[in-house]
Design an enzyme around this catalytic site. Structure first.
Site, PDB file in Angstrom:
ATOM      1  CG  HIS A  18      -0.346   0.134   2.523  1.00 41.18           C
ATOM      2  ND1 HIS A  18       0.334   0.935   3.335  1.00 41.18           N
ATOM      3  CD2 HIS A  18      -0.265  -0.988   3.359  1.00 41.18           C
ATOM      4  CE1 HIS A  18       0.672   0.829   4.200  1.00 41.18           C
ATOM      5  NE2 HIS A  18       0.332  -0.425   4.560  1.00 41.18           N
ATOM      6  CG  HIS A  21       4.134  -1.476   2.223  1.00 48.22           C
ATOM      7  ND1 HIS A  21       3.046  -2.089   1.960  1.00 48.22           N
ATOM      8  CD2 HIS A  21       4.588  -1.702   3.197  1.00 48.22           C
ATOM      9  CE1 HIS A  21       2.590  -2.610   3.192  1.00 48.22           C
ATOM     10  NE2 HIS A  21       3.295  -2.471   3.890  1.00 48.22           N
ATOM     11  CB  CYS A 126       2.802  -7.284  19.808  1.00 46.44           C
ATOM     12  SG  CYS A 126       2.104  -6.788  18.195  1.00 46.44           S
ATOM     13  CB  CYS A 129       5.850  -6.246  16.817  1.00 45.10           C
ATOM     14  SG  CYS A 129       4.867  -4.841  17.018  1.00 45.10           S
ATOM     15  CB  CYS A 143       1.261  -4.198  20.550  1.00 42.54           C
ATOM     16  SG  CYS A 143       2.110  -3.408  19.053  1.00 42.54           S
ATOM     17  CE  LYS A 299       2.805   1.887  10.342  1.00 43.32           C
ATOM     18  NZ  LYS A 299       3.029   0.658  10.507  1.00 43.32           N
ATOM     19  CE  LYS A 302      -3.036  -8.101   6.564  1.00 42.42           C
ATOM     20  NZ  LYS A 302      -2.919  -9.372   6.027  1.00 42.42           N
TER      21      LYS A 302
HETATM   22  N1  MSP Z   1       9.522  -6.827   7.536  1.00 40.57           N
HETATM   23  C1  MSP Z   1       9.446  -5.774   8.077  1.00 40.57           C
HETATM   24  C2  MSP Z   1      11.046  -4.722   7.865  1.00 40.57           C
HETATM   25  C3  MSP Z   1      12.359  -5.892   8.046  1.00 40.57           C
HETATM   26  S1  MSP Z   1      13.804  -4.854   7.457  1.00 40.57           S
HETATM   27  C4  MSP Z   1      14.799  -5.967   8.103  1.00 40.57           C
HETATM   28  C5  MSP Z   1       8.472  -4.645   8.129  1.00 40.57           C
HETATM   29  N2  MSP Z   1       7.827  -4.744   7.022  1.00 40.57           N
HETATM   30  S2  MSP Z   1       6.509  -4.044   6.749  1.00 40.57           S
HETATM   31  O1  MSP Z   1       6.008  -4.504   5.360  1.00 40.57           O
HETATM   32  O2  MSP Z   1       5.417  -4.375   7.766  1.00 40.57           O
HETATM   33  O3  MSP Z   1       6.877  -2.806   6.626  1.00 40.57           O
HETATM   34  C6  MSP Z   1       7.818  -2.185   5.944  1.00 40.57           C
HETATM   35  C7  MSP Z   1       8.065  -0.477   5.782  1.00 40.57           C
HETATM   36  O4  MSP Z   1       6.765   0.118   5.516  1.00 40.57           O
HETATM   37  C8  MSP Z   1       8.260  -0.136   7.069  1.00 40.57           C
HETATM   38  O5  MSP Z   1       9.338   1.022   6.766  1.00 40.57           O
HETATM   39  C9  MSP Z   1       7.198   0.713   7.444  1.00 40.57           C
HETATM   40  O6  MSP Z   1       7.490   1.867   8.271  1.00 40.57           O
HETATM   41  C10 MSP Z   1       6.552   1.081   6.180  1.00 40.57           C
HETATM   42  N3  MSP Z   1       5.152   1.407   6.260  1.00 40.57           N
HETATM   43  C11 MSP Z   1       4.146   0.543   6.540  1.00 40.57           C
HETATM   44  N4  MSP Z   1       2.977   1.372   6.549  1.00 40.57           N
HETATM   45  C12 MSP Z   1       3.254   2.603   6.625  1.00 40.57           C
HETATM   46  C13 MSP Z   1       2.505   3.786   6.861  1.00 40.57           C
HETATM   47  N5  MSP Z   1       1.186   3.917   6.825  1.00 40.57           N
HETATM   48  N6  MSP Z   1       3.163   4.914   6.490  1.00 40.57           N
HETATM   49  C14 MSP Z   1       4.547   5.030   6.211  1.00 40.57           C
HETATM   50  N7  MSP Z   1       5.226   3.767   5.999  1.00 40.57           N
HETATM   51  C15 MSP Z   1       4.854   2.750   6.888  1.00 40.57           C
HETATM   52  O7  MSP Z   1       8.299  -3.725   9.116  1.00 40.57           O
END
Ligand code: MSP
Length: 638
Positions: A18, A21, A126, A129, A143, A299, A302
């Site tokens: 989304h 990411h 959690c 996390c 969490c 934030k 999902k």
């Molecule tokens: N798999 C772990 C990261 C491991 S790195 C060695 C993870 N994955 S994630 O898919 O949940 O998130 C990846 C990135 O997307 C993170 O930097 C997270 O901050 C970013 N985002 C997910 N949702 C977000 C927002 N709503 N806004 C901005 N970025 C956020 O965490």
């Protein structure tokens, strides 16, 4: 040689990408392209985090193997990064053998440092996390990131002596102010470490889907130790060919930058450097944390169910418009809100008007006056001076990760070019003097200004930048800052009729059409006999849960608020069964829950899931669906 290595976090494959990411990936793309623009040798890594309990569970819910789920989601990531013009050099998946070998090597080195020991681990966990929290860190037992109740967990784990690294870490933060950025995040990390570090568990025995822990049968490597290692395993660390690792990680003149969201700061600024110190590897140069994209002040995620998927916006406006919006609207490091309204406003004002109109006006004038670009190069001090300022301010902003300011600088320069053209009125001069030297001079200065602006724009909007170059008859390759010198616009090159780079959008009509299609978009029709496929059914995630608390929702005759234990987490679910069941009689029952239902509010109380019940008789009185008492909470129902 100066090198620049930038990474995104690797994304979990239990979710489709989304805006959150996409943002991290676009920022890293812009940053790496900028370093390419200034002439450095760069490498950009992204990828996917495919192990761990969440993936295991998401796959089980769909009745497929974890690797199948990963393959499906990875295909979507590849497709999306192509659409967004992401120029990554590598894409690592943690299920690849090259990664596993590297993780094993890191674990062996950490073991050799004497930093691992076996102990029983208990704490608040959690599942989202995949991390433990102390009682103090929880907010109302939940969490702090996912706002979901944490579950008490106890198992035998391999521990890592994180406590031993508090001192060297603090020393690093103190002596290397760029190590954690921006400054407020650095302060946050420092105070966390100053409060003392506890050892952390780095293995799991209740999870099967992971890298087997070297020398510890029955354990898999904790998913964060596994995941963080990707930054070096992708460079070939631990494999026979480690040339990239030497070039980009061991190089004393190289910079190594991790871009992440603020939610995963602790893992990157505390755990990862501690693992590296223990394994005897160099640390990254910087960890840069950005803020969150919010929707309705929460934030985007999902689990909250408020994500924006990029598909419709990209289809309607192209990837560069979205890249621009993400980079312009969010001040790097702070939170920002996403809305279609704000997107369309910026689209019309900044892209259709400021950028699109300036470019098409100037190229149309050139075509009209000469049929080509202007015939003669010239020096025009006013624009040359504006360019000098723009270039300088741009570099300062970009070196400081202030990407929104980098864009502001380009827009200021465009408006200076525009002001210059408007004040010189070339259309009038053309009418009065014909194809004079004066017309050529004005149009040369304006076109050359636009070409230079397009060069600075390249990291942000690569395909738009190329289109502008082509429109002016300049070579549309990857520009280099050293080539962005005044006077290099080829003169006399044929100019194509200007296409509108960003056609203006009628905002009201856009929203009306969107609403209409939302009303007429019906879900895919079932087969004519009303039957659905097994895949359709598998989309519903059913699990068993044990009711641990129940109370009436105030002022409601029907609703009860339940706290349900789903094994790895606790959920609050509101059910319309108060007329048939006393709350006390519900506690301890083993029920079936729809676990992947979008959360909703009932009489102001949040419900995250649904309890299944049969509906009896004409009145449809609910009768709870129950499973045997010995079925553990969290078991899949299929
Ligand atoms: N798999 C772990 C990261 C491991 S790195 C060695 C993870 N994955 S994630 O898919 O949940 O998130 C990846 C990135 O997307 C993170 O930097 C997270 O901050 C970013 N985002 C997910 N949702 C977000 C927002 N709503 N806004 C901005 N970025 C956020 O965490």
């Amino acid at each position: 040689m100066k090198t620049f290595y930038a990474t995104t976090p690797i994304y979990y494959v239990n979710d489709l990408p989304h805006i959150g990411h996409i943002y991290t990936t676009v920022v890293t793309d812009v940053l790496t392209r900028y370093h390419r623009l200034v002439g450095e040798k760069t490498r950009y890594l992204t990828g996917t985090d495919e192990h761990g309990q969440n993936i295991e569970r998401a796959a089980a819910a769909q009745g497929i193997a974890p690797i199948e789920l990963a393959n499906q989601v990875v295909a979507r990531y590849h497709e999306l990064w192509r659409t967004f013009d992401i120029a990554h050099d590598d894409f690592i998946r943690t299920t690849e053998p090259r990664h596993r070998r590297g993780v094993e090597e890191i674990v062996r080195r950490i073991e050799a440092s004497g930093d691992l020991y076996l102990d029983r681990h208990e704490g608040w966990y959690c599942a989202s996390c995949e991390a433990f929290y102390t009682e103090k860190e929880l907010v109302d037992g939940k969490c702090p990131v996912h706002e979901k109740p944490a579950a008490w967990q106890s198992e035998e784990n391999v521990f890592f002596r994180l406590s031993k690294y508090a001192k060297p870490l603090l020393e690093t933060y103190r002596t290397r102010p760029d190590f954690v950025r921006p400054e407020n995040r650095r302060a946050e990390v420092m105070s966390f470490v100053e409060a003392g570090l506890k050892d952390i568990s780095v293995s799991r025995t209740n999870v099967k889907w992971g890298v087997p822990f070297p020398g510890r049968p029955g354990h898999v490597v904790y998913v964060w130790l596994d995941a963080l290692s990707n930054y070096v395993t992708a460079l070939g660390f631990g494999s026979e060919d480690d040339a990239l690792y030497r070039e980009f990680w061991l190089n004393a003149e190289g910079r190594r930058v991790h871009l992440i969201g603020k939610d995963i700061l602790r893992f990157h600024a505390v755990y990862w450097p501690a693992f590296l110190l223990s394994a005897g590897l160099p640390l990254p140069t910087s960890v840069w944390a950005h803020g969150w994209w919010l929707r309705d002040a929460k934030k985007m995620s999902k689990s909250v169910g408020n994500v924006v998927r990029p598909d419709a916006l990209v289809r309607d406006f192209g990837p560069d418009a979205l890249r621009y919006f993400l980079m312009r609207e969010m001040a790097f490091g702070q939170d920002a809100s996403f809305s279609d309204q704000a997107f369309l406003e910026r689209y019309n004002a900044d892209l259709a008007n400021d950028l699109g109109n300036t470019v098409s006006r100037i190229s149309a004038l050139c075509r009209q006056a000469f049929g080509t670009s202007p015939p003669e190069p010239c020096e025009e001090n006013e624009i040359i001076a504006a360019w000098g300022r723009a270039r300088q301010d741009y570099r300062t902003a970009m070196d400081d990760f202030a990407f929104h300011r980098g864009l502001e600088t380009i827009w200021r320069f465009l408006s200076e070019i525009n002001g210059y053209v408007v004040s010189r009125e070339p259309w009038k001069v053309l009418k009065d003097e014909g194809r004079s030297g004066r017309v050529s001079r004005i149009l040369y200065a304006a076109s050359e200004g636009v070409r230079l602006a397009a060069g600075l724009l390249w990291p942000f909007m690569p395909s738009t930048s190329r289109k502008i170059f082509a429109l002016l008859g300049a070579a549309p390759e990857d520009p280099k800052l050293a080539d962005l010198e005044w006077g290099r616009l080829p003169t006399g090159a044929a100019i194509a009729p200007a296409e509108a780079l960003f056609p203006r959008v009628d905002t009201a009509a856009y929203f009306a059409a969107k609403e209409e299609s939302a009303m007429t978009d019906t879900p895919a029709a079932p087969e004519s006999d009303g039957r659905i496929s097994i895949q359709d059914f598998q989309r519903v995630q059913l699990v068993t849960g044990r009711v641990v608390e129940a109370e009436r929702v105030p002022k409601s005759n029907k609703l009860v608020r339940l706290q349900v234990d789903l094994g790895s987490e606790r959920r609050q679910v509101v059910a319309g069964i108060a007329a048939q069941y006393e709350p006390e009689a519900l506690v301890g029952r083993n029920v079936v829950i729809v676990a992947n239902l979008k959360p909703a509010k009932l009489m102001g109380v949040e419900s995250d899931g649904m309890v299944l019940a049969a509906t009896v008789g004409e009145a449809g009185e609910p009768s709870l669906l129950e499973v045997a008492a010995d079925v553990p909470p969290g078991s899949t129902v299929k």
